[in-house]
Design an enzyme around this catalytic site. Sequence first.
Site, PDB file in Angstrom:
ATOM      1  N   SER A 655       0.859  -1.246   0.043  1.00 59.72           N
ATOM      2  CA  SER A 655      -0.186  -0.033  -0.055  1.00 59.72           C
ATOM      3  C   SER A 655       0.911   1.441   0.113  1.00 59.72           C
ATOM      4  O   SER A 655       0.396   2.421  -0.088  1.00 59.72           O
ATOM      5  CB  SER A 655      -0.930   0.098   1.316  1.00 59.72           C
ATOM      6  N   LYS A 698      -6.305   4.651   8.005  1.00 56.30           N
ATOM      7  CA  LYS A 698      -5.032   5.496   7.450  1.00 56.30           C
ATOM      8  C   LYS A 698      -5.194   7.109   7.567  1.00 56.30           C
ATOM      9  O   LYS A 698      -4.445   7.915   7.677  1.00 56.30           O
ATOM     10  CB  LYS A 698      -4.555   5.200   6.166  1.00 56.30           C
TER      11      LYS A 698
END
Length: 799
Positions: A655, A698
Amino acid sequence: MKELQRLEQLAPKQLRQRVDEKQFAFKTTDEIKDLTEFVGQSRALKAVQLGIGIKNEGYNLYAMGPPGIGKHSVIRTILEAEAIKEPIPSDWCLINNFQEPQKPIPIELPAGFGSILRQDMELLLEDLKISIPVTFQSDEYKLEMQKISDETNDQQVKMLNTIIENARQEGLEIFSSEGGFTILPINEHGEVISSDDFKKLPEDIRHKKETLMAQFSKQIAEFMKKIPHLYNERRKKEKEIKKEFTFLAVGHFIDDLKKKYKKFPTVIDYLNAVQQDILVNFKDFIKPEEEVNTFLGIEKFLFTRYKVNVLVDHASTKGAPVIYEDHPSYQNLICRVDHVAQFGSLVTDFTLIKPGALHKANGGYLLLDALKVLQHPLTWDGLKRALNTHKLTIETPERMTGLFSTVSLDPKPIPLKIKVILLGDRYTYHLLCTLDPDFNEIFKVAVDFEENIDRNHKNEIIYAQLIATLARKYQLRSLDRKAVASIIEQTVRLAEDTEKLSTHMGSIKNLIQEADFFAGKSNRKVIQAGDVKKAIEAQIHRLDQYKQLIYEDINREIVLIETKGGRIGQINGLSVINHIGLSFGHPSRITARVRFGRYGVIDIQREVKMSGPIHSKGVLILSGFLTGRYIKDDPFSLTASLVFEQTYGMVEGDSASVAELCVLLSALANVPIKQSLAVTGSINQHGDIQAIGGVNQKIEGFFDVCKARGLTGEQGVLIPAINIKHLMLREDVVHAVKNKKFHIYAIKTIDQAIKLLTGITAGKRNKYGIFPKDSINDRVEKCLEQFAQDKIRVNKNSH
């Protein structure tokens, strides 16, 4: 630039897909009926029905899914509904084997008869303890015993008198004393002849007397030999009399039981064996209490052999049993053989055999936690052996492993007819499939529980009904519409997909219970949305100490993270940490350095073995992107290093590959990246942005850091456009975006990402294959061309 930002910047309504409480036609959940169906899980329900419907060998079930999803409650509910329609299985008892006591005999009886037989045998013993001693104290018994004694004495006296009379006729007298018998000569007057006078007798008369004395000595010796035989005959007669009287005391009790159990041949055989044993061991019933206590210590050991050990009692069972064994050790699953201390050693008998869960569930269903079964030594092998052989063999772990060779109990196996359901996760299922060749033959039915279901109006209504049902089940306050909507929104966040609802029943139940607590603290009779919010915040607060320590290190600049300004070769990546039940995001500084060389892109994490294979794959994809986009006609000469700064553990996942490529392009183009932005996303070799996980955590992680330093209106996060459907952000994040204090951008390509991060267009090649001047791609390509020329120059100088 503004036009591009407006196109890619997400609106507040895209950040949290709310549940419309207006769709609910109730004010509180008291108005909703209980849910009578299972939420989703159609695949799992069909598999369960198939598994319990097929009675053939091997069609046991393995139910897989994460803990808390409701596997146990769903399957147990189905099994109980099915089991109530099935016949009640038999009782199983263990009885003594009077021929081979180490091999107790299992007997099968209709449900409820096991405990009845046990009670009947206990009553029989109590009756016999009274009737047998009374019988042996009766006048009839004493008369018979005296008769036998008199007969023996008469025989003995008659035999002796015959010898004495015969001796007198021959002029001899037989005298008895403690030392034995003495034979002496007598005269015609019956007087004993003295030894001196005996010597004066003529020799022929004296010789005749001596011969006769020797003959009668032999007769006396023969008589003495017959005395033990007489007493043996006496004892045999006495024993027969005792048996007859014992039979009189026992027979009618046994006959009554035989009539009661005439339909059960095994019980009739047992009662016959009991009667024969009592006839042989009648003395046990007439020993004085003092003798019993002195010899055996505890009277119950004397009569244990006549007891019935009821292994399985279905007297109160309705339908087939459904058993869940929470602690599936070998002893709890297969059997347990207890021991007691006796005369300084440990002994056992058939009454100390305890049934396992397989005995209790025989004829029905047994639920087990797969991981718990595998954690206990021998349990898995014992379970497989029982299911393969369709028999329950009572065998101690010591004998099973061969650790001890001592003689132990060895009952005959009991036939096993059972359906076993293992409850576990998918990882354990795949391990068993891979490592145990027997597993797929024994557990042929996989029951796969879905973690999410589709989010639509119908399912949201069902979830409202589910919430009402759980509240009533656990005796909690009712909820208003907004509270129900808040809980459903939380299930959407748990699913990490705005188009799905989480089926994790444990989390829903916990949230309702904790919201009820906060409603109680506020003296409210109905749970409101504010109570749900407090419960969610409390759940996070209980577990977020580690998160706060990380944020504290960032705010104190112990961990270096910049949220303003611009830096070349430096970017804010985003990571997710899963820590004791809490997932949270935080920013990580990623840096890049470049120069000409031949080593390509060096992942420092990989070089020091601090990255997993997926992360390493993502870094290698960067090399594929660079070589595919730039200086295709010249040799590629680059040495670049990438690193997650201040990381001290493993880095895994791809990611961060968008961030790594952007920081690499920044270093090559010598263009600063805005530190007010953070980026997450995976990339392929063509520069397309791919989905990642943990997008909500996040974004919130970077938001929390920026908020602690003060929101400037410039900060924000870049996410893959495909992840928009996964956004279910906190209310404070949505509020900040609404007030233009924070921004979230959706990106589809690396060109969009680099433009947002640098403010400079990435640039596309024109018809001549040239990038626009001073675009990011133009600067990168010129840098790489320079590296290629430097390499050529170095090679020439080296020659």
